[in-house]
Design an enzyme around this catalytic site. Structure first.
Site, PDB file in Angstrom:
ATOM      1  N   CYS A  38       0.847  -1.177   0.000  1.00 12.53           N
ATOM      2  CA  CYS A  38       0.000   0.000   0.000  1.00 12.53           C
ATOM      3  C   CYS A  38       0.882   1.226   0.000  1.00 12.53           C
ATOM      4  CB  CYS A  38      -0.859   0.043   1.261  1.00 12.53           C
ATOM      5  SG  CYS A  38      -1.971  -1.371   1.399  1.00 12.53           S
ATOM      6  N   GLY A  61      -0.295   0.440  -5.172  1.00 15.67           N
ATOM      7  CA  GLY A  61      -1.574  -0.238  -5.003  1.00 15.67           C
ATOM      8  C   GLY A  61      -2.601   0.356  -5.927  1.00 15.67           C
ATOM      9  N   ASN A  65       0.292   0.826   5.964  1.00 10.44           N
ATOM     10  CA  ASN A  65       1.043   0.034   4.986  1.00 10.44           C
ATOM     11  C   ASN A  65       1.849  -1.005   5.760  1.00 10.44           C
ATOM     12  OD1 ASN A  65       4.018   0.687   2.971  1.00 10.44           O
ATOM     13  ND2 ASN A  65       2.527  -0.953   2.791  1.00 10.44           N
ATOM     14  N   GLY A  66       1.652  -2.264   5.429  1.00  7.44           N
ATOM     15  CA  GLY A  66       2.369  -3.341   6.117  1.00  7.44           C
ATOM     16  C   GLY A  66       1.405  -4.440   6.496  1.00  7.44           C
ATOM     17  N   TYR A  94      12.151  -4.109  -6.322  1.00  3.54           N
ATOM     18  CA  TYR A  94      10.987  -4.061  -7.202  1.00  3.54           C
ATOM     19  C   TYR A  94       9.958  -2.992  -6.867  1.00  3.54           C
ATOM     20  CZ  TYR A  94       6.481  -5.404  -9.204  1.00  3.54           C
ATOM     21  OH  TYR A  94       5.278  -5.393  -9.851  1.00  3.54           O
TER      22      TYR A  94
END
Ligand code: AMP
Length: 458
Positions: free
Chosen positions: A2, A28, A102-103, A244
């Protein structure tokens, strides 16, 4: 994965959040949301889809105020549906608040079971809602103390933003798995975002990265910082962000993502040369910097052999195997005039299931390449991520059960070479990888908290 963005102290808070989310869209594409505060009331808009489609002028006009947080979502915990879209937003006994996360929390299941047994009703199956419940139930006197108590109970990866009527709060877990940076605008507004690319777009200056375990509270133009959580034994910055996930123009964990990826490609050329090749091409977009690095070290000319269509999302996101197979062709097309009769080195950042690489090698050969040598700018992905990167189960990761030779055969490449773990460390200036989480490549997880099944399969 995210992306999160927050701003406080600016009359155009929701417009800037919209721009920030747009810059983070690569993190996302499933849903997006903004919650804004005008100092008294929080207002939310969350929807499935892309940022630019969701936030029209009237929608943004319905989100007034000087503070806002936003989220772009790519589900790693919880299904793909609107209830799981963030920022989450509630009214509780102490007022209103909103969270963007996020996570992945590794003990969310356990905490959720305990809360439900105690009568809590969950609206989403996102692990983030657990933090919301823990916070709302805390008996601590202040919002800040409630939050600290809640976050002390969770384990795993969180870069998190909270918005109340008057405060913007940012926190990063003690391992620092996921990125989070602080910026400032000329007019004085504070900005917090997953990546520096979001700061650049709105012309905010990068102040610094939040430290692992840091809690920032910004209220009335004043910022306070503390480190209230038990420190982790070591840092665990996600190496896959560098490989990435992050956008190449971002500065991540203090390093240019583009330069790091180029160095991965340079190291790959030293470790896995392909001397008898005519050209080096990238799998766009993620393989481009590494392919340029490979070309520079090997002396083999770089060219553009694959074109990416920018009108389709990342293929990996498609939930069904059948669509994913089709998706590669939608996304990439081969340039015959470049490839015909050539021995080609093709560089990509990673192989997950192997389906993309297989399609690409076949596509290159169909376009006239006489040899295809696949080079991967990271080590074999063998272990699922429990900290927020969307990876399939261990069984689906081709490198968990196949040797490099077997994978080469499966993807129909004439040769296949991966970067070593040591080479990866060298390229990120941490030869022993002691400040990074490399679990997806090494199996060395930095927390417990997985289910028995996960452990068995790990
Ligand atoms: P696969 O076909 O499953 O082997 O997918 C490999 C491709 O997916 C590579 O081109 C990667 O760039 C890309 N990729 C790797 N990890 C992820 C991820 N977590 N989400 C989306 N794409 C990914």
């Amino acid at each position: 994965m995210c992306g999160i963005f927050g701003i406080v102290g600016h009359a155009e808070a929701s417009n800037l959040t919209y721009l920030g989310l747009h810059a983070l869209q690569h993190r996302g594409q499933e849903s997006a949301g903004i919650v804004a505060s005008d100092g008294h009331t929080l207002r939310a808009h969350r929807q499935m889809g892309l940022v630019a489609d969701i936030f029209t002028v009237p929608v943004l006009a319905s989100l007034p105020g000087q503070a806002a947080i936003g989220h772009v979502r790519y589900s790693t915990a919880g299904g793909s549906r609107l209830e799981n879209a963030q920022p989450l937003f509630v009214t509780y006994a102490g007022g209103q608040f909103s969270i963007a996360h996020n996570g992945n929390l590794v003990n969310a299941r356990e905490l959720k079971d305990a809360l439900e047994a105690d009568g809590a009703i969950f609206q989403s199956d996102a692990d983030t809602e657990v933090v919301m419940h823990l916070l709302a139930r805390s008996k601590q006197p202040t919002f800040e103390a409630k939050l600290v108590e809640a976050l002390k109970k969770v384990e795993g990866a969180y870069s998190i933003l909270l918005l109340t009527e008057s405060k913007l709060i940012a926190a990063r877990d003690p391992h620092g798995f996921r990125p989070l940076v602080l910026g400032k605008m000329k007019e004085g507004a504070f900005v917090v975002a997953s990546e520096t690319t979001a700061l650049d777009l709105i012309e905010a200056e990068l102040v610094r990265e939040l430290e692992p375990g840091e809690l920032l509270i910004i209220e009335n133009g004043v910022m306070r910082t503390s480190k209230p959580f038990t420190p982790a034994p070591r840092q665990g910055r996600c190496i896959f962000e560098q490989v990435y996930f992050a956008k190449p123009d971002s500065v991540l964990f203090g390093k240019s993502v583009y330069e790091t990826r180029k160095r991965l490609g340079m190291q790959l050329a030293r470790e896995q040369p392909a001397p008898a090749a005519d050209l080096v091409i990238a799998v766009p977009d993620s393989g481009v910097p590494a392919a340029i690095g490979f070309s520079q070290v090997s002396g083999i000319p770089y060219d553009v052999g694959l074109i990416r269509s920018h009108y389709v999302g990342r293929t990996f996101i498609e939930p069904q195997q059948s669509i994913r197979h089709f998706g590669v062709k939608l996304k990439l097309s081969a340039v015959r005039s470049v490839l015909k009769g050539k021995r080609v080195v093709v560089v990509d950042d990673s192989i997950v299931r192997g389906t993309t690489s297989r399609k690409i090698v076949k596509m290159l050969k169909a376009a006239g390449a006489v040899e295809v040598h696949l080079r991967i700018s990271s080590p074999p992905t063998q272990w699922p991520c429990y900290y927020g990167i969307d990876t399939p189960s261990r069984q689906e990761l081709i490198a968990s059960s196949h040797t490099t030779e077997e994978i080469a055969r499966y993807v129909t490449a004439d040769s296949l070479g991966y970067l070593s773990l040591e080479g990866l460390g060298a390229a990120v200036d941490d030869p022993t990888r002691s400040t990074f989480c490399t679990a997806c490549f090494s199996g060395q997880y930095l927390t417990g908290g997985f289910t028995a099944d996960d452990k068995l399969s790990a």
